[in-house]
Motif scaffolding. Sequence first.
Motif, PDB file in Angstrom:
ATOM      1  N   PHE A 104       0.743  -1.149  -0.061  1.00  0.00           N
ATOM      2  CA  PHE A 104      -0.072  -0.108  -0.071  1.00  0.00           C
ATOM      3  C   PHE A 104       0.858   1.260   0.066  1.00  0.00           C
ATOM      4  O   PHE A 104       0.492   2.265  -0.729  1.00  0.00           O
ATOM      5  N   GLN A 105       2.129   1.084   0.473  1.00  0.00           N
ATOM      6  CA  GLN A 105       2.973   2.326   0.426  1.00  0.00           C
ATOM      7  C   GLN A 105       3.078   2.758  -0.955  1.00  0.00           C
ATOM      8  O   GLN A 105       3.406   3.829  -1.414  1.00  0.00           O
ATOM      9  N   GLY A 106       3.673   1.506  -1.685  1.00  0.00           N
ATOM     10  CA  GLY A 106       3.997   1.808  -3.065  1.00  0.00           C
ATOM     11  C   GLY A 106       2.830   2.510  -4.046  1.00  0.00           C
ATOM     12  O   GLY A 106       3.270   3.253  -4.709  1.00  0.00           O
ATOM     13  N   ILE A 107       1.563   1.885  -3.702  1.00  0.00           N
ATOM     14  CA  ILE A 107       0.442   2.298  -4.358  1.00  0.00           C
ATOM     15  C   ILE A 107       0.168   3.798  -4.066  1.00  0.00           C
ATOM     16  O   ILE A 107      -0.003   4.702  -4.900  1.00  0.00           O
ATOM     17  N   ALA A 108       0.240   4.169  -2.581  1.00  0.00           N
ATOM     18  CA  ALA A 108       0.095   5.604  -2.202  1.00  0.00           C
ATOM     19  C   ALA A 108       1.202   6.430  -3.000  1.00  0.00           C
ATOM     20  O   ALA A 108       0.968   7.746  -3.471  1.00  0.00           O
ATOM     21  N   LEU A 109       2.575   6.114  -3.042  1.00  0.00           N
ATOM     22  CA  LEU A 109       3.586   7.106  -3.672  1.00  0.00           C
ATOM     23  C   LEU A 109       3.229   7.007  -5.199  1.00  0.00           C
ATOM     24  O   LEU A 109       3.340   8.223  -5.617  1.00  0.00           O
ATOM     25  N   LEU A 110       2.699   6.171  -5.786  1.00  0.00           N
ATOM     26  CA  LEU A 110       2.476   6.194  -7.252  1.00  0.00           C
ATOM     27  C   LEU A 110       1.512   7.119  -7.350  1.00  0.00           C
ATOM     28  O   LEU A 110       1.551   7.868  -8.551  1.00  0.00           O
ATOM     29  N   LEU A 111       0.238   6.949  -6.685  1.00  0.00           N
ATOM     30  CA  LEU A 111      -0.892   7.946  -6.770  1.00  0.00           C
ATOM     31  C   LEU A 111      -0.395   9.593  -6.708  1.00  0.00           C
ATOM     32  O   LEU A 111      -1.175  10.416  -7.317  1.00  0.00           O
ATOM     33  N   GLN A 112       0.876   9.580  -6.109  1.00  0.00           N
ATOM     34  CA  GLN A 112       1.308  10.975  -5.899  1.00  0.00           C
ATOM     35  C   GLN A 112       1.562  11.617  -7.288  1.00  0.00           C
ATOM     36  O   GLN A 112       1.384  12.988  -7.406  1.00  0.00           O
ATOM     37  N   ILE A 113       1.938  11.021  -8.322  1.00  0.00           N
ATOM     38  CA  ILE A 113       1.861  11.495  -9.731  1.00  0.00           C
ATOM     39  C   ILE A 113       0.628  12.409  -9.968  1.00  0.00           C
ATOM     40  O   ILE A 113       0.885  13.446 -10.763  1.00  0.00           O
ATOM     41  N   TRP A 114      -0.355  11.968  -9.818  1.00  0.00           N
ATOM     42  CA  TRP A 114      -1.706  12.503  -9.944  1.00  0.00           C
ATOM     43  C   TRP A 114      -2.048  13.423  -8.998  1.00  0.00           C
ATOM     44  O   TRP A 114      -2.981  14.360  -9.439  1.00  0.00           O
ATOM     45  N   LEU A 115      -1.823  13.245  -7.657  1.00  0.00           N
ATOM     46  CA  LEU A 115      -2.421  13.993  -6.756  1.00  0.00           C
ATOM     47  C   LEU A 115      -1.632  15.224  -6.551  1.00  0.00           C
ATOM     48  O   LEU A 115      -2.448  16.457  -6.354  1.00  0.00           O
ATOM     49  N   LEU A 116      -0.638  15.247  -6.482  1.00  0.00           N
ATOM     50  CA  LEU A 116       0.293  16.302  -5.866  1.00  0.00           C
ATOM     51  C   LEU A 116      -0.061  17.445  -6.928  1.00  0.00           C
ATOM     52  O   LEU A 116      -0.089  18.813  -6.326  1.00  0.00           O
ATOM     53  N   PRO A 117       0.173  17.360  -8.072  1.00  0.00           N
ATOM     54  CA  PRO A 117      -0.077  18.461  -9.152  1.00  0.00           C
ATOM     55  C   PRO A 117      -1.442  19.300  -9.045  1.00  0.00           C
ATOM     56  O   PRO A 117      -1.598  20.074  -9.656  1.00  0.00           O
ATOM     57  N   ASN A 118      -2.420  18.608  -8.596  1.00  0.00           N
ATOM     58  CA  ASN A 118      -3.746  19.264  -8.473  1.00  0.00           C
ATOM     59  C   ASN A 118      -3.823  19.945  -6.725  1.00  0.00           C
ATOM     60  O   ASN A 118      -3.820  19.230  -5.716  1.00  0.00           O
ATOM     61  N   LYS A 119      -3.960  21.191  -7.007  1.00  0.00           N
ATOM     62  CA  LYS A 119      -3.830  21.818  -5.574  1.00  0.00           C
ATOM     63  C   LYS A 119      -5.041  21.390  -4.583  1.00  0.00           C
ATOM     64  O   LYS A 119      -4.777  21.267  -3.442  1.00  0.00           O
ATOM     65  N   THR A 120      -6.181  21.056  -5.183  1.00  0.00           N
ATOM     66  CA  THR A 120      -7.370  20.628  -4.294  1.00  0.00           C
ATOM     67  C   THR A 120      -7.215  19.378  -3.714  1.00  0.00           C
ATOM     68  O   THR A 120      -7.657  19.149  -2.866  1.00  0.00           O
ATOM     69  N   LEU A 121      -6.585  18.491  -4.339  1.00  0.00           N
ATOM     70  CA  LEU A 121      -6.015  17.021  -3.969  1.00  0.00           C
ATOM     71  C   LEU A 121      -5.061  17.065  -2.997  1.00  0.00           C
ATOM     72  O   LEU A 121      -4.644  16.024  -2.755  1.00  0.00           O
ATOM     73  N   THR A 122      -4.299  18.068  -2.904  1.00  0.00           N
ATOM     74  CA  THR A 122      -2.914  17.772  -2.155  1.00  0.00           C
ATOM     75  C   THR A 122      -3.232  17.486  -0.619  1.00  0.00           C
ATOM     76  O   THR A 122      -2.213  16.546  -0.251  1.00  0.00           O
ATOM     77  N   ILE A 123      -3.974  17.947  -0.100  1.00  0.00           N
ATOM     78  CA  ILE A 123      -4.213  17.582   1.244  1.00  0.00           C
ATOM     79  C   ILE A 123      -4.543  15.885   1.187  1.00  0.00           C
ATOM     80  O   ILE A 123      -3.994  15.304   2.186  1.00  0.00           O
ATOM     81  N   LEU A 124      -5.418  15.371   0.330  1.00  0.00           N
ATOM     82  CA  LEU A 124      -5.453  13.969   0.387  1.00  0.00           C
ATOM     83  C   LEU A 124      -4.169  13.378   0.095  1.00  0.00           C
ATOM     84  O   LEU A 124      -4.093  12.336   0.789  1.00  0.00           O
ATOM     85  N   SER A 125      -3.822  13.579  -0.744  1.00  0.00           N
ATOM     86  CA  SER A 125      -2.251  13.065  -0.948  1.00  0.00           C
ATOM     87  C   SER A 125      -1.483  13.273   0.110  1.00  0.00           C
ATOM     88  O   SER A 125      -0.749  11.925   0.418  1.00  0.00           O
ATOM     89  N   LEU A 126      -1.126  14.162   0.796  1.00  0.00           N
ATOM     90  CA  LEU A 126      -0.398  14.469   2.077  1.00  0.00           C
ATOM     91  C   LEU A 126      -0.976  13.118   3.093  1.00  0.00           C
ATOM     92  O   LEU A 126      -0.148  12.585   3.806  1.00  0.00           O
ATOM     93  N   ILE A 127      -2.029  13.106   3.321  1.00  0.00           N
ATOM     94  CA  ILE A 127      -2.896  12.124   4.274  1.00  0.00           C
ATOM     95  C   ILE A 127      -2.274  10.783   3.804  1.00  0.00           C
ATOM     96  O   ILE A 127      -2.063   9.894   4.783  1.00  0.00           O
ATOM     97  N   LEU A 128      -2.680  10.363   2.600  1.00  0.00           N
ATOM     98  CA  LEU A 128      -2.501   9.074   1.952  1.00  0.00           C
ATOM     99  C   LEU A 128      -0.979   8.706   2.109  1.00  0.00           C
ATOM    100  O   LEU A 128      -0.511   7.561   2.666  1.00  0.00           O
ATOM    101  N   MET A 129      -0.068   9.695   1.785  1.00  0.00           N
ATOM    102  CA  MET A 129       1.430   9.478   1.894  1.00  0.00           C
ATOM    103  C   MET A 129       1.827   9.402   3.086  1.00  0.00           C
ATOM    104  O   MET A 129       2.742   8.283   3.397  1.00  0.00           O
TER     105      MET A 129
END
Length: 397
Positions: free
Chosen positions: A278-303
Amino acid sequence: MNSKIFIALMSLAISAFAIGTTEFVIVGILQEVATDLGISVTQAGTLVSGYAVALAIGTPIVVVITGKLPKKGYLVFLMVVFTLGNALAAIASTYFLLLLSRIITAIAHGVFFAVAATVAADMVPANKKGTAISIMFTGLTVATILGVPLGTYIGQEFGWRMSFAVVAILGLIALLVSLVAVEKVPRSMHSPTLRDVGSLIVNPRIITALLMTILGFGGTFALFTYISPILEEISGYSSSSISWLLLIYGVAVAIGNIIGGKLANGHPVKALRFVFLFQGIALLLQIWLLPNKTLTILSLILMGFFAFMMSPGVQAYILMLAEKLVPSAKDVASALNISAFNIGIAAGSTLGGLAVDHLHMMDTAWIGAIMAGFAFLLAAINYRMDKKQNLFVEERG
């Protein structure tokens, strides 16, 4: 777990808080350090990887040399060295002086965790070792929640040197608390030797476990080392927002660490398979999540949730393996795993730095995901080997 043991574990957690703050606060003030010292962000990143390398090399050597010292006095002495190292960082005027201060602090850090982890594990029954180690590591995760964001804020408002000055004060407080709260611990009957180190590093089971630690933490730090410039340049947040974003990340880290401690109470590597996946999946998702300012909070929680979930598990597992395979070298095994932790940090931050220089900042995400993926494969192999060799009786509680 009685209150006396809990208080002792919490005193170790306070020291871990100070130590964790100094290791990771550099991530939040990387841009400020680079600008003030006239170096690139990538060179400033070597203050992360250099710290990790010094810790990785120095920890097992110092543990072997000092193996028979009384543990309480030794832990207090290590906090003295830690405090002085941060005081030096607070007055550093050049990159090389700052790097030297980081090296001094790193060695004290590594040896402290190696000794404190064995002390924590020995305080409780076998089926509670994961919880005991996770309580000690709670200091590290609280440092991620409060210490790093606060240190980042102080560094941005009052200059990055003030961040290290505050950490030096935290180290002094931790030193005093340890003097009062930690009881005397019996000296080790067996003093670790270089032969013990050799017995560990030629054992394929131990090496496989250490590689698992290296890859797991490497996966986290390939991206996390550069999270501050990523949040500014990719996600579009202002520098003044970084400390609050790191606070959110840190809360997720703490929750993940607590869950990781509970998962480690049985057969740690059994749970680690899923943690790394799940760590690997969470890191891979950052490619799409972090560039989106709206989803950044979600990305940081997941990561953050999966970033350090493996910490109690990998430490408990290496201690369990050493007790079964090389029982005379438990302290050294703990030290080697702390080294592996930091080799992973160095490797991850170095690979991340190469991506920042030659590819794109967001390429740090898939690099981290690949490292976590290999950690998952090693966890699966370790679990299969444990079952084949009937190495552990899985306990619950």
